[in-house]
Scaffold this motif. Sequence first.
Motif, PDB file in Angstrom:
ATOM      1  N   LEU A 274      71.321  95.294  93.908  1.00 53.66           N
ATOM      2  CA  LEU A 274      72.413  96.261  94.067  1.00 53.66           C
ATOM      3  C   LEU A 274      73.894  95.292  94.326  1.00 53.66           C
ATOM      4  O   LEU A 274      74.804  95.484  93.677  1.00 53.66           O
ATOM      5  CB  LEU A 274      72.493  97.310  94.914  1.00 53.66           C
ATOM      6  CG  LEU A 274      73.614  97.975  94.847  1.00 53.66           C
ATOM      7  CD1 LEU A 274      74.021  98.750  93.570  1.00 53.66           C
ATOM      8  CD2 LEU A 274      73.324  99.396  95.777  1.00 53.66           C
TER       9      LEU A 274
ATOM     10  N   TRP B 112      68.575 101.258  85.643  1.00 50.37           N
ATOM     11  CA  TRP B 112      69.874 101.133  86.252  1.00 50.37           C
ATOM     12  C   TRP B 112      70.781 101.283  85.199  1.00 50.37           C
ATOM     13  O   TRP B 112      72.031 101.452  85.632  1.00 50.37           O
ATOM     14  CB  TRP B 112      69.884 100.002  87.177  1.00 50.37           C
ATOM     15  CG  TRP B 112      69.473 100.036  88.336  1.00 50.37           C
ATOM     16  CD1 TRP B 112      68.191 100.851  88.563  1.00 50.37           C
ATOM     17  CD2 TRP B 112      69.245  99.040  89.666  1.00 50.37           C
ATOM     18  NE1 TRP B 112      67.853 100.759  89.804  1.00 50.37           N
ATOM     19  CE2 TRP B 112      68.351  99.611  90.389  1.00 50.37           C
ATOM     20  CE3 TRP B 112      70.259  98.150  89.766  1.00 50.37           C
ATOM     21  CZ2 TRP B 112      68.364  98.920  91.795  1.00 50.37           C
ATOM     22  CZ3 TRP B 112      70.027  97.494  90.828  1.00 50.37           C
ATOM     23  CH2 TRP B 112      69.231  97.803  91.897  1.00 50.37           C
TER      24      TRP B 112
ATOM     25  N   CYS C 266      67.485  95.179  85.432  1.00 51.34           N
ATOM     26  CA  CYS C 266      66.635  96.599  85.860  1.00 51.34           C
ATOM     27  C   CYS C 266      67.261  97.560  84.567  1.00 51.34           C
ATOM     28  O   CYS C 266      68.134  98.181  84.828  1.00 51.34           O
ATOM     29  CB  CYS C 266      66.916  96.934  87.077  1.00 51.34           C
ATOM     30  SG  CYS C 266      65.804  98.550  87.430  1.00 51.34           S
TER      31      CYS C 266
ATOM     32  N   THR D 119      71.992  93.973  86.315  1.00 48.90           N
ATOM     33  CA  THR D 119      71.090  94.232  87.298  1.00 48.90           C
ATOM     34  C   THR D 119      69.408  93.559  87.066  1.00 48.90           C
ATOM     35  O   THR D 119      68.501  93.801  87.990  1.00 48.90           O
ATOM     36  CB  THR D 119      70.850  95.578  87.713  1.00 48.90           C
ATOM     37  OG1 THR D 119      70.474  96.326  86.635  1.00 48.90           O
ATOM     38  CG2 THR D 119      72.487  95.964  88.232  1.00 48.90           C
TER      39      THR D 119
ATOM     40  N   TRP E  26      78.032 103.529  91.169  1.00 52.80           N
ATOM     41  CA  TRP E  26      77.653 102.520  92.244  1.00 52.80           C
ATOM     42  C   TRP E  26      78.765 102.447  93.370  1.00 52.80           C
ATOM     43  O   TRP E  26      79.897 102.542  93.179  1.00 52.80           O
ATOM     44  CB  TRP E  26      77.630 101.250  91.606  1.00 52.80           C
ATOM     45  CG  TRP E  26      76.513 101.073  90.537  1.00 52.80           C
ATOM     46  CD1 TRP E  26      76.637 100.769  89.314  1.00 52.80           C
ATOM     47  CD2 TRP E  26      75.064 101.215  90.753  1.00 52.80           C
ATOM     48  NE1 TRP E  26      75.340 100.808  88.613  1.00 52.80           N
ATOM     49  CE2 TRP E  26      74.501 100.994  89.266  1.00 52.80           C
ATOM     50  CE3 TRP E  26      74.298 101.484  91.956  1.00 52.80           C
ATOM     51  CZ2 TRP E  26      73.153 100.918  89.119  1.00 52.80           C
ATOM     52  CZ3 TRP E  26      72.952 101.490  91.581  1.00 52.80           C
ATOM     53  CH2 TRP E  26      72.273 101.255  90.530  1.00 52.80           C
TER      54      TRP E  26
ATOM     55  N   SER F 178      75.114  97.201  82.618  1.00 48.74           N
ATOM     56  CA  SER F 178      74.450  97.665  83.898  1.00 48.74           C
ATOM     57  C   SER F 178      73.105  97.108  83.804  1.00 48.74           C
ATOM     58  O   SER F 178      72.475  96.746  84.928  1.00 48.74           O
ATOM     59  CB  SER F 178      74.715  99.056  84.286  1.00 48.74           C
ATOM     60  OG  SER F 178      75.985  99.541  84.642  1.00 48.74           O
TER      61      SER F 178
ATOM     62  N   GLY G 143      74.046 103.577  85.714  1.00 46.24           N
ATOM     63  CA  GLY G 143      75.104 103.499  86.705  1.00 46.24           C
ATOM     64  C   GLY G 143      76.334 102.938  86.087  1.00 46.24           C
ATOM     65  O   GLY G 143      76.589 101.831  85.976  1.00 46.24           O
TER      66      GLY G 143
END
Length: 257
Positions: free
Chosen positions: A257, A139, A136, A134, A223, A130, A142
């Motif tokens: 996302l 995140w 990121c 992403t 998610w 994840s 998630g």
Amino acid sequence: PDEPLPRAPQLHLLVHFGQHRPLLFRHKLRVDPDIFDNILDLISGHHIFHNNSNNSQLPVAIQLAIFLNRAGHYGNSISLLEVSQWAGVSVGSVVNCTNRVMVALLDQHDAFMGFPPHDSEDFNRAQRYSAKATTCPEWQNGVLAVDGTTVDLYATPGFYHEAFYDRKSKYSLGCQAVIMPHNLLIVDYSLGHPGSVHDAYAFRSTRIYQEHDTLLPADHWVWADSAYPLSTWCIPPFKKPRGGRLTANQRTFNYYL
């Protein structure tokens, strides 16, 4: 009397396909040859394949092939008669093989369907995936994703058929699937709602919805797409407000996302 229907079974081709043409094997049975062998090893010892009858059953490998061929196709091309001619067995044998394999597979349900422990390697891989996918790091918690789909029904239901009529103009059952994003492993599901039921409502039947406090560690989430409700443990994209627009930050969030 009518001339008996000649049989020209094609089951023997699966051996050749498995060794030399795995794409054709997968086209027929919807699994790779090694996956077929793994399933066969798991169910071969099940008591459903053993009886005291004078008429012995077909080998478990053939019964599994018949089941997978039926389960992996849809419509008139996979009728009982078509499968019986393909396998070189009677229509009744096709039904019996299908039922036996379904019993054996369902008895394996709890061994394969479940949430990985929070300290497991699968859980850690989901976090790393994840964060990397992403771009990121924040995140990374998630670790699951949910979405809904439908399973088409072969015929119009006899009772309350309008409830099964979905947005794609088909009669269907609704299915919710919760997966781990790094390997697409299904860890939770819900099946049985009429096809017209909204994803947000059908989602309530899943275990993750009912037990998220114990199944998810603190500050972890699932998610989802915009059909699902926003909560601290379920994160969908931002929805455009009525008569308004998303902010730049919200559009950026939705994009990644």
